[in-house]
Every structure is written in structure tokens, then in C-alpha cells.
Design a protein around this motif. Sequence first.
Motif, mmCIF file in Angstrom:
data_model
loop_
_atom_site.group_PDB
_atom_site.id
_atom_site.type_symbol
_atom_site.label_atom_id
_atom_site.label_comp_id
_atom_site.label_asym_id
_atom_site.label_seq_id
_atom_site.Cartn_x
_atom_site.Cartn_y
_atom_site.Cartn_z
ATOM 1 N N GLY A 54 15.643 2.994 -2.394
ATOM 2 C CA GLY A 54 15.059 1.825 -1.373
ATOM 3 C C GLY A 54 13.875 2.345 -0.862
ATOM 4 O O GLY A 54 12.861 1.242 -1.012
ATOM 5 N N LEU A 55 13.641 3.480 -0.430
ATOM 6 C CA LEU A 55 12.226 3.730 0.115
ATOM 7 C C LEU A 55 11.027 3.622 -1.137
ATOM 8 O O LEU A 55 10.159 3.166 -0.949
ATOM 9 N N LYS A 110 10.951 1.590 -3.559
ATOM 10 C CA LYS A 110 10.879 0.100 -3.923
ATOM 11 C C LYS A 110 10.163 -0.386 -2.736
ATOM 12 O O LYS A 110 8.953 -1.152 -3.075
ATOM 13 N N ALA A 111 10.290 -0.162 -1.415
ATOM 14 C CA ALA A 111 9.827 -0.724 -0.521
ATOM 15 C C ALA A 111 8.253 -0.338 -0.471
ATOM 16 O O ALA A 111 7.269 -1.092 -0.149
ATOM 17 N N PHE A 112 7.940 0.786 -0.720
ATOM 18 C CA PHE A 112 6.627 1.477 -0.718
ATOM 19 C C PHE A 112 5.848 0.748 -1.963
ATOM 20 O O PHE A 112 4.495 0.608 -1.583
ATOM 21 N N MET A 171 5.794 -3.293 1.065
ATOM 22 C CA MET A 171 6.882 -3.755 2.131
ATOM 23 C C MET A 171 6.358 -3.261 3.416
ATOM 24 O O MET A 171 7.115 -3.565 4.281
ATOM 25 N N VAL A 172 5.907 -1.794 3.375
ATOM 26 C CA VAL A 172 5.850 -0.864 4.324
ATOM 27 C C VAL A 172 4.108 -0.675 4.746
ATOM 28 O O VAL A 172 3.537 -0.252 3.563
ATOM 29 N N LYS A 228 4.222 4.415 6.853
ATOM 30 C CA LYS A 228 5.234 5.065 5.655
ATOM 31 C C LYS A 228 5.682 6.439 6.241
ATOM 32 O O LYS A 228 6.955 6.782 5.925
ATOM 33 N N VAL A 252 8.609 5.699 9.021
ATOM 34 C CA VAL A 252 9.890 5.121 8.107
ATOM 35 C C VAL A 252 10.382 5.988 7.431
ATOM 36 O O VAL A 252 11.781 6.137 7.382
#
Length: 626
Positions: free
Chosen positions: A212-213, A215-217, A221-222, A227, A230
Amino acid sequence: MATSDIAGIDPVLGFALVGALGVGSQWLAWRLRMPAIVLMLAAGLIVGPGLGLLNPSQDFGNLMSPLIAIAVAIILFEGGLTLNFHTLRDAAVGVRRLVFVGAPLGWAVSSAALHYVAGLSWETSAVFGGIMIVTGPTVIAPLLRQARLKSRPAKLLQWEAIVNDPVGALAAVLAFEVVIVLQTATGAGAAVQDLVLGIVVASVLGIAAGWGLVKAFTLGMVPEYMKVPVLFVLLLLVFALSDAVLHESGLLAVTLMGIYIANSDLPSYTELRRFKEHATVMLVSGVFILLAANMDRDTLLSMDWSTLAFVCVVIFVARPVSVLASLAFSGIPWKERLLVAFTGPRGVVLVAVAGLFGERLASIGIEDGTQVSTLAFALVAASVLLHGFTLQPMARWLGLVASERPGVLIVGGSPWSVALAKAFEKMELPVAIADPNHTHLRGAREAGIETFFGDILSEVAEDRLDLVRYEKIIAATDNDAYNTLVTSDLAPEFGRENVFEVRRAKESSTRHALPASLGGRKFGPDDTYDEANRRIAGGCEFRVTKLSEEFTIEDWRKTNPDAAVLADIGSAGELRLLGPEDEPRETVGMRILSVMPERKERHEATKAENGRGNGQGNGTKNAPSD
């Protein structure tokens, strides 16, 4: 708890003291070239049971245990971030054997040593024996940094330490669950079910969080500035949730999370890893100081011959037997097997987890559970002191040191680079030239200098070029932007004081000026790439001159007025690269590397100046490397 002779210290002042002692110990160890863990251990013992200035259990109260638990989780996560699978290629077989064969065998042998030598019950021995699988990534990392081992034995020790940390904790959990079954007559099926559930939940949480991390980075999305926050929050959440299902399974979860991120090709990976490394330095220092300061003076004085015998059996019997048996017929050279077998320092995780399970064993009626913390601390102290002072000499004796003296890596092949590399070879320093252009390396290959064809920032360079051999970097390609990129990227790893580059051609132009945070230090006379190579084409050469009582630095300057000093090296091999404003050290036995006109031109210039042709005589007499 530690004995305190004065009133408890203010918690804020206590935290400041722990930080100052931890970081101060690491800095002092760097200056004295000593193992940092040894100084941290000494500092904690002095301010704790020694002087009674700090009593962590009393001063920090209920915060002590969760603080250490979170710190250990972050340390293990950072360790997982270093485990990129492509770096394991030549050590994969050894690591698998150390984990799947060595760990269970070590558990059994250590448990036997605890029972028959230390006199503990089988219940306590089984639990503590599982914890002793851990070899301490918090201790291995600084030891490897100091010892400068060759690639494969270093990777074996590093991967074993990181992977076996959660394995050891889970082994203790398994043994503890069995003990509970025997003590409370709880169904064995329920205990096994809890254990399996905890491992599954920890694995799923760790891998899912990492996925998930990433994918988000990757999808943006962050924002960049959030970063790291999070990452920290997610790390703590994963650790807490997994630990709530099964105690100590959080260590497995955060380790898997770190390993997943390390192998995901995340663009922000380098920045995240470097920040975590900085945080880990603080945490390792703080936790070690806290644990040492928290030892009880009476407990330390109560250690007897059985404690010493137990420590000796673990270090000289249990560890070597398990490692040598697991690596037998593995194809790993016997010297590397021997080094790994006699290198098993324990660290923060062992003391923290052992203390936790010792208390839990005592709480269910197993009285000798209270001895676990003392034995764990004795093992950590003895192994840290022993391996801290013997790893490098043993590696040198076995021929497993990457280099006796840290050398210089020159990025960029040119006549100037080749001449400079030959001068470093005269100073008996490891040197190599790297260049992404194969043609540029022709002169270096013809001169017999070690070369690397490829981008120095690529993953291939990490695999094929043993960077631990080199302490200094000189970026000297014909591309100024690439030189700046190389020095900026490698500065956090090598230290900004150890990365140099030739002067950018348009540096003086305001339009092309770069901030001080980019690029490396100025080198030598501060020439550009073209100016440096014109020196060589125009008849200049690099020379090494040794200073003595008869031929001082003043004599050298008078004899060589046109020379520019590039470096100096002491009798012990400590090299300093110098910039245009740096002065060489004026020490007897110091060797100076300089660039100057060739001997014939200097001889004629001196003769014309003072009417005699012996001006270079002293320089020649005192320059045996020339």
C-alpha cells in the motif's frame, strides 16, 4: 532496576542525557576508531549502576517498556530496508542455511547450554534459547562498517542478523506458548492456533502495508514532505496491530514491510532509507544506553563462574557448532565459514525481548525467569566487547578484509585520472577508475589500473564494485553535471568530507552557479577537467615526497615553488585529499602528493634561479616513492 543514590532525574533531562551519551559515544568511537557499542555500553554502566545518575525504570516509569519496543521495531524495519534481494546473489545459499538450519540448531544447543551450564529449568532454557538465535543487527552494522569485510561474509552476517531477529522472537513466543500449556493445562491446539494466527496476521499486515505504501507513493497520493511522517505512522500502526494479535509478532511484520519496500524499486527509497538510517543511529544509541543504565548494581556483582561459563560456551561452542554445521558442503570457502562461526554479537533486541519474557515466565510461577535478564546482559556485554575488538584482526588474519587501507575511487577516465591513479598506487592505496564510456578507460587498462565500465550510480556498480574498499571519491569526467550528480548522490554514503570533484567550467557564472548543498569539495589546485588534463599534456607530473627532520615542508616549498599539493598521507595510512585552501600536515614521516612540472624542467628552473643544479637533491633524497 538500577541502584540510584540520588533523587530521580527529570524525564526531559534524562532523555537529553541519553541522547548526548549515545551520540557522543558514537562520535568518540569514530574519532578513536573504536567499536561504538563498546563505548555506549561503558557510558550506560557509568551513569546507571556506576554513578546512579540515571535510573531509567524509575525516571521514565511506564514509558520505558513501550519506548524500547517501538525503538526495536523501527531498528528492525530499517534493517529490512537494507535487504534488497539482488544484493544477496552470492550469499543466498549461506543465508538460507543459516536461517533454516543454523537457527533451529542454535536454539537447541543454546537451550542445552542454559540448562546444563547456567542451571536454568528446561522451561526457561527453551524460551531464552529461542531468543538467543538473534545475533544483533544493531551491533553487526557498526562492526561491519569498521571492519570493512569483503562482500560475501559481510552480507552473510548482515542478512542473518536481520532475518533471525524476528525468527528468534517468534521462537521464544512458540516456546512460551508451550510452557503456558504445560503450566496451565491449556489445550495445545489453542496455543498452536494462536501462534499460527499471529504469524499469518503479521505476514499479511507487513506485506500489505508495504504494498500500500509503495502504491501510494508511486501514484503521487502522498506529497513529498509527508512521505516520512506517513511511513512512521504506518510502521507504528502495523507493529501495534500485529503485536495485539500475538506478542512480539510485530517484529516480523515490520521486518517484512521493510523488505517489501526495499525490493519494490520505489523512487523515494533512497531518501527514506537515509532518513531511517539517521533515526536508527539515534535509536540504537538511546536503547543501548537505557538498557545498560537500567542494570542493577547488585545483579552485576552477583555474576559468578557459572555466568562466565555460560557466556564462553555460547560464544565458543554453541555459535560455531550451529554455523559450521549449517554451512557444511555449501560451497562457501572455509575461511568465510570460520569468520561467520566466530562472529555472533548480540544486541539490543536480545536484551529487550529477554527481559520481557523473563518477567512473563516469573509471573506464571517459573522463578528462574528472573535470571534471564542478567544472563542476556552478560552475553551481550561479552560478545560486544569480544567481537568489537577481534572481528577486524580476525578478518585480516583470514584475508577477508576488502582492503587494508581505504582507497580512492576516481570517476572518469582521462590521462589526468590515470596519472593520479598511478600516484595513489605508489602510496600503496587501493584505487580504481570508473567510467560509463569504455573508450575512456583504455589508458587505465593499459596502465594496469583496476577499472569499472558502467555508471557508478547503477545497481550493477553496487553488485560488481566493492565500494567498501574506497573511502574517497573524486568525480572527474568531462561532464560537469554528471560530476555534480555523482558527488551529491554518494555524499550521504561516503560523507560529504570525502567526495571531491573537478571545478565546473562555468562555475563562476551566476547563470550556472549551483547551491552549496550540491556537488563535492574542491580538489587540489581547483582545476577544471580541461585544465587538469592540460597540465598533464603540458609536462606536469604527480610526485610523492616524504617529509623528514632534515627535509621539512618549508624545504619542500622552497624546492618546489610551482607545485600544488593534492593530498597527504600519514605513517598509519590515513589519507587526506586537499583543496586549494587546505594545508598539508607538517609531520615527520608524512608523505605529500603534489602535481608539478617534470623533474627536468624543475631542475633547469632552479639552476637558472640560484646558479646551482642541486636544488632538487633534497627532494629526491626524501622522496623514496618517486
